[in-house]
Design an enzyme around this catalytic site. Structure first.
Site, PDB file in Angstrom:
ATOM      1  N   GLY A 105      -4.538   2.339 -27.740  1.00 27.38           N
ATOM      2  CA  GLY A 105      -5.931   2.771 -27.852  1.00 27.38           C
ATOM      3  C   GLY A 105      -6.829   1.668 -28.386  1.00 27.38           C
ATOM      4  O   GLY A 105      -6.516   0.477 -28.307  1.00 27.38           O
TER       5      GLY A 105
ATOM      6  N   GLY B   2     -12.532   8.066 -32.145  1.00 27.49           N
ATOM      7  CA  GLY B   2     -13.016   8.817 -30.980  1.00 27.49           C
ATOM      8  C   GLY B   2     -12.178   8.477 -29.769  1.00 27.49           C
ATOM      9  O   GLY B   2     -11.059   7.960 -29.904  1.00 27.49           O
TER      10      GLY B   2
ATOM     11  N   ARG C 145       0.950   3.920 -24.462  1.00 27.23           N
ATOM     12  CA  ARG C 145      -0.516   3.816 -24.399  1.00 27.23           C
ATOM     13  C   ARG C 145      -1.048   3.108 -25.662  1.00 27.23           C
ATOM     14  O   ARG C 145      -0.643   3.393 -26.770  1.00 27.23           O
ATOM     15  CB  ARG C 145      -1.117   5.216 -24.308  1.00 27.23           C
ATOM     16  CG  ARG C 145      -2.655   5.263 -24.291  1.00 27.23           C
ATOM     17  CD  ARG C 145      -3.226   5.532 -25.666  1.00 27.23           C
ATOM     18  NE  ARG C 145      -4.656   5.852 -25.622  1.00 27.23           N
ATOM     19  CZ  ARG C 145      -5.400   6.078 -26.690  1.00 27.23           C
ATOM     20  NH1 ARG C 145      -4.858   6.021 -27.887  1.00 27.23           N
ATOM     21  NH2 ARG C 145      -6.677   6.354 -26.585  1.00 27.23           N
TER      22      ARG C 145
ATOM     23  N   GLY D  62     -10.557   6.584 -27.446  1.00 25.66           N
ATOM     24  CA  GLY D  62     -10.284   5.155 -27.528  1.00 25.66           C
ATOM     25  C   GLY D  62     -10.589   4.351 -26.276  1.00 25.66           C
ATOM     26  O   GLY D  62     -11.063   3.217 -26.356  1.00 25.66           O
TER      27      GLY D  62
ATOM     28  N   THR E 264      -8.166   9.688 -36.632  1.00 26.63           N
ATOM     29  CA  THR E 264      -7.954   8.283 -36.957  1.00 26.63           C
ATOM     30  C   THR E 264      -8.483   8.170 -38.368  1.00 26.63           C
ATOM     31  O   THR E 264      -9.275   9.007 -38.789  1.00 26.63           O
ATOM     32  CB  THR E 264      -8.769   7.367 -36.004  1.00 26.63           C
ATOM     33  OG1 THR E 264      -8.114   7.297 -34.739  1.00 26.63           O
ATOM     34  CG2 THR E 264      -8.917   5.945 -36.523  1.00 26.63           C
TER      35      THR E 264
END
Ligand code: ASP
Length: 310
Positions: A206, A227, A204, A229, A176
């Protein structure tokens, strides 16, 4: 007036033993370029919002990082990018999810914040809105990087045979990009952008686009996370750090350390970058490394990947 800027390129770094000198140089160059893009704006009395936007754009355009060009693939072999931006003074926020074609998701998040009555926009309609807003679009080839494709094949294979998640290297799981800034007028801002997790389910969502989970800014601090999520959402990490400052009288470092500790105790992992209105910076993480760089309110510059400074 004090200015400060911190950026991250994800908590999913290559293992130290696997990082060649050339790769290390490429990551550090990418981080330095993004930091410089944001810093130049702050030094010229530009806004924290512009600084975080442009720093994140540089990272989105760099295929090394899991956002924009280098976004990871979902289990169907498609990219679904997400981003968010938040302006501290008025807690204005914009976020996007499920993007397939928009070159710079963070720019679309900003348009959502500034030109719509909404905070979150997703999927096909969001990409369409990007076109209407005049934001550059790219085809699937632009977003296809061999390294991410291979990571998907490996992950699908692991899932098929029921292999342990513990054996998957962190750079395969995480990534990220984000930026947080304090500008000359005392304004804070945060921005985060991601491809999400390799082999995530289509659809999905996050933590990155969830305001208060992966991204937050108010008058006390600005936070961007990276990290696992689902754990960031469940512990509202970014807002939790701000709440510890506001209600608990914590220092930024204590607040950020505690939030990461709670997340990790719950079974998650990752890190955050955070800046407060004094220009203090905190960058705790519970993974082996986190690509990161910063200039704090005292003008001290740092760039690092692992726990010690490289
Ligand atoms: N937080 C991102 C997500 O779960 C990925 C990461 O930062 O590693 O979508």
């Amino acid at each position: 007036m004090t200015i400060a800027l911190a950026i991250h390129g994800g908590a999913g770094t290559l293992r130290r033993s696997e990082l060649s000198l050339d790769q290390e140089a490429a990551y550090l160059a990418g981080l330095n370029a993004a930091l410089d893009a944001g810093l130049t704006i702050l030094q010229q009395h530009g806004s924290a919002l512009d600084a975080v936007t442009e720093a994140v754009v540089v990272l989105e355009d760099n295929p090394l990082f899991n956002a924009g060009r280098g976004a990871v693939f979902n289990s169907a072999g498609q990219i679904e990018m997400e981003a968010a931006i938040m302006h501290g003074p008025n807690q204005a926020a914009g976020s996007v999810t499920g993007l397939r074609r928009t070159r710079n998701p963070v720019r679309l998040a900003r348009v959502v914040m500034e030109r719509t009555p909404h905070v979150m926009l997703g999927f096909e309609a969001a990409d369409r809105f990007a076109v209407e807003s005049g934001l550059p679009q790219c085809d699937a080839d632009y977003f296809h990087t061999e390294r991410r494709w291979q990571a998907l094949q490996d992950e699908l294979e692991r899932l098929a045979v029921g292999g342990s998640d513990a054996d998957v290297p962190e750079d395969r799981k995480h990534g990220t990009v984000g930026a947080v800034a304090l500008d000359h007028a005392g304004r804070l801002a945060a921005a985060t952008s991601t491809g999400g997790r390799t082999a995530k389910w289509p659809g999905r969502i996050g933590d990155t686009p969830v305001i208060g989970a992966g991204t937050w800014a108010d008058i006390h601090c600005a936070v961007s996370g990276t990290g696992h999520g689902e754990f960031f959402v469940r512990t509202a990490v970014a807002h939790d750090i701000a709440a510890r400052l506001r209600y608990g009288g914590f220092t930024l470092q204590q607040a950020a350390d505690d939030a990461i500790q709670i997340l990790t105790a719950m079974g998650g992992c990752g890190g955050v970058i955070a800046v407060d209105h004094h220009g203090q910076i905190a960058m705790p993480f519970s993974t082996e490394g986190m690509y990161r760089a910063a200039v704090n309110g005292q003008g001290q510059r740092m760039v690092a990947i692992y726990h010690d400074l490289v």
